[in-house]
Each structure stands twice: as structure tokens, then as C-alpha cells.
Scaffold this motif. Structure first.
Motif, PDB file in Angstrom:
ATOM      1  N   ASP A  75       6.356   8.958  -2.772  1.00 55.14           N
ATOM      2  CA  ASP A  75       6.260   8.239  -1.853  1.00 55.14           C
ATOM      3  C   ASP A  75       4.612   7.627  -1.965  1.00 55.14           C
ATOM      4  N   VAL A  76       4.141   6.949  -2.990  1.00 55.62           N
ATOM      5  CA  VAL A  76       2.583   6.513  -2.871  1.00 55.62           C
ATOM      6  C   VAL A  76       2.658   4.848  -2.402  1.00 55.62           C
ATOM      7  N   SER A  77       1.963   4.625  -1.325  1.00 55.65           N
ATOM      8  CA  SER A  77       1.310   3.335  -0.965  1.00 55.65           C
ATOM      9  C   SER A  77       0.051   2.884  -1.449  1.00 55.65           C
ATOM     10  N   VAL A  78      -0.186   1.801  -1.838  1.00 58.36           N
ATOM     11  CA  VAL A  78      -1.561   1.631  -2.274  1.00 58.36           C
ATOM     12  C   VAL A  78      -2.172   0.322  -1.707  1.00 58.36           C
ATOM     13  N   VAL A  79      -3.440   0.233  -1.229  1.00 57.90           N
ATOM     14  CA  VAL A  79      -3.962  -0.929  -0.794  1.00 57.90           C
ATOM     15  C   VAL A  79      -5.417  -1.180  -1.557  1.00 57.90           C
ATOM     16  N   VAL A  80      -5.332  -2.360  -2.148  1.00 57.26           N
ATOM     17  CA  VAL A  80      -6.626  -2.648  -2.936  1.00 57.26           C
ATOM     18  C   VAL A  80      -7.382  -4.041  -2.105  1.00 57.26           C
ATOM     19  N   ASN A  81      -8.793  -3.625  -1.985  1.00 58.68           N
ATOM     20  CA  ASN A  81      -9.434  -4.725  -1.105  1.00 58.68           C
ATOM     21  C   ASN A  81     -10.382  -5.278  -2.077  1.00 58.68           C
ATOM     22  N   LEU A  82     -10.359  -6.420  -2.453  1.00 60.37           N
ATOM     23  CA  LEU A  82     -11.226  -7.151  -3.403  1.00 60.37           C
ATOM     24  C   LEU A  82     -12.383  -7.565  -2.882  1.00 60.37           C
ATOM     25  N   ALA A  83     -13.554  -7.647  -3.461  1.00 59.16           N
ATOM     26  CA  ALA A  83     -15.006  -7.965  -2.838  1.00 59.16           C
ATOM     27  C   ALA A  83     -15.127  -9.457  -3.533  1.00 59.16           C
ATOM     28  N   SER A  84     -14.587  -9.925  -4.384  1.00 62.26           N
ATOM     29  CA  SER A  84     -14.640 -11.267  -4.860  1.00 62.26           C
ATOM     30  C   SER A  84     -13.563 -11.570  -5.216  1.00 62.26           C
ATOM     31  N   SER A  85     -13.516 -12.835  -5.716  1.00 62.02           N
ATOM     32  CA  SER A  85     -12.362 -13.620  -6.586  1.00 62.02           C
ATOM     33  C   SER A  85     -12.744 -13.770  -7.815  1.00 62.02           C
ATOM     34  N   SER A 115      -0.958  -7.410  -8.103  1.00 61.75           N
ATOM     35  CA  SER A 115      -0.894  -6.801  -9.386  1.00 61.75           C
ATOM     36  C   SER A 115      -1.695  -5.279  -9.689  1.00 61.75           C
ATOM     37  N   TYR A 116      -2.722  -5.258  -8.847  1.00 57.87           N
ATOM     38  CA  TYR A 116      -3.482  -3.988  -8.805  1.00 57.87           C
ATOM     39  C   TYR A 116      -2.697  -2.961  -8.192  1.00 57.87           C
ATOM     40  N   GLU A 117      -1.982  -3.265  -6.991  1.00 60.83           N
ATOM     41  CA  GLU A 117      -1.273  -2.443  -6.082  1.00 60.83           C
ATOM     42  C   GLU A 117      -0.069  -1.820  -7.063  1.00 60.83           C
ATOM     43  N   THR A 118       0.683  -2.818  -7.403  1.00 57.46           N
ATOM     44  CA  THR A 118       1.911  -2.393  -8.050  1.00 57.46           C
ATOM     45  C   THR A 118       1.741  -1.425  -9.475  1.00 57.46           C
ATOM     46  N   GLU A 119       0.709  -1.904  -9.989  1.00 56.54           N
ATOM     47  CA  GLU A 119       0.380  -0.935 -11.180  1.00 56.54           C
ATOM     48  C   GLU A 119      -0.118   0.351 -10.898  1.00 56.54           C
TER      49      GLU A 119
END
Length: 182
Positions: A82-92, A65-69
Motif C-alpha cells: 500500500d505505497v503512497s508517494v509524494v514528490v516535491n519539485l524544487a524547480s521546473s 511520472s516520478y510518483e507513479t514510477e
């Protein structure tokens, strides 16, 4: 027919006492209301509202959800492509429950007791949930064309930090590969 006629005459002449008249009127009105409610159909019970978004139930769903938004929004910034996004979550995802706090002050000590507030629905007890908190974000990586220019890179970093509420040092923006170059 004669009985009905005599009853109607008896009613009109006022020989029936007033409480009996009012009781008959109220009974007739109640029956009419029940008949009208049956015509409208059965009423549906209200559905319970979910506090968490339907598209973001698990950690993987939150990341996606974060990455597509972010990808959709960053592609709209002038000079970015040409954007690529990687989100790393610290917790759930975390659920916060209401607590009942009981405190007592004695002569030599004071105690504080916390218990989760429960709601009873028939035979089932369930905790009272106040809110569902989104997972914390550990870091964000953006790879996009056009970010080799400092002004464009600054715009991308500012957009990400404001949208996600993460500090600048947790956002990395890298220029993407150009079409024919290695």
C-alpha cells in the motif's frame, strides 16, 4: 517502323560517336530511376526528435511520472505494501542552449562575450538546444505498510535515493495505517 529500324542499324554499326551513346545510355538510366522512385511512393520527411519525454512536459506531469514510477517499484519490494508517494519539485524543467564564446585579450584587459548559437531554417532562426534537464527534486515522502520494520524502511530509502539521486535527508519514509487500528 523503317525510321526506327534505320536508327537502330545506325546505332549498332557504330556510326554514332561514343559520347552520344553514353549520353543516351545515361539519359535512359536516369529516366528509369525516376520512374522506379515514383513507384515506391513519396518519401516522408523525417520527423524532428523531441528531447523531452512525451509524458513529462509540465511540472505536474513530471511529479506524476516520478510518483507513479516510484509507487510501482516500491510495491515490488518484499515487505512493502500500500505505497503512497509524494514528490516535491524544487524547480521546473530546464533547457540548456549552445553558446558561442568569443574572447579577446587586449593589453590591459580581456573580454569574453557569450551569445546563444542560432540555426537558420529558411527565414526562421531558432536557438540550438543541447539538452533538457529534469527538474530538481526537493523532497520525497513515502507512506507504506511494512515500513515500521527498520530493514524494510532502509530498503525503501536506499531505493528512492538511488533511483532519484536525492540525498537521504530529503527522503521521509512513514509507516501506513494498519487495517482496523486508528
Amino acid at each position: 517502323m523503317a525510321d526506327r529500324q534505320s536508327l537502330l542499324t545506325w546505332w549498332k554499326n557504330g556510326k554514332a560517336d561514343k559520347p552520344l551513346k553514353w549520353a543516351a545510355i545515361m539519359l535512359g538510366a536516369g529516366i528509369a530511376l525516376m520512374a522506379l522512385s515514383d513507384l515506391t511512393g513519396p518519401e516522408q520527411p523525417p520527423e524532428k526528435e523531441e528531447s523531452k519525454p512525451a509524458a513529462a512536459n509540465t511540472e505536474a506531469d513530471w511529479k506524476k511520472s516520478y510518483e507513479t514510477e516510484l509507487r510501482d517499484v516500491l510495491n515490488k519490494i518484499e515487505g512493502v505494501s500500500d505505497v503512497s508517494v509524494v514528490v516535491n519539485l524544487a524547480s521546473s524543467e530546464r533547457k540548456v542552449y549552445e553558446k558561442n564564446i568569443v574572447s579577446s585579450d587586449g593589453e590591459s584587459e580581456s573580454t569574453r562575450d557569450e551569445q546563444i548559437a542560432l540555426v537558420r531554417d529558411g527565414d526562421v532562426e531558432s536557438p540550438v538546444m543541447i539538452e533538457t534537464r529534469r527538474p530538481d527534486i526537493q523532497g520525497v515522502l513515502i507512506v507504506a505498510g511494512g515500513t515500521e520494520r527498520a530493514q524494510v524502511k532502509k530498503r525503501v530509502v536506499e531505493a528512492v535515493t538511488r533511483v532519484l539521486g536525492v540525498p537521504v535527508h530529503r527522503v521521509a519514509v512513514m509507516p501506513g495505517k494498519s487495517g482496523g487500528k486508528n
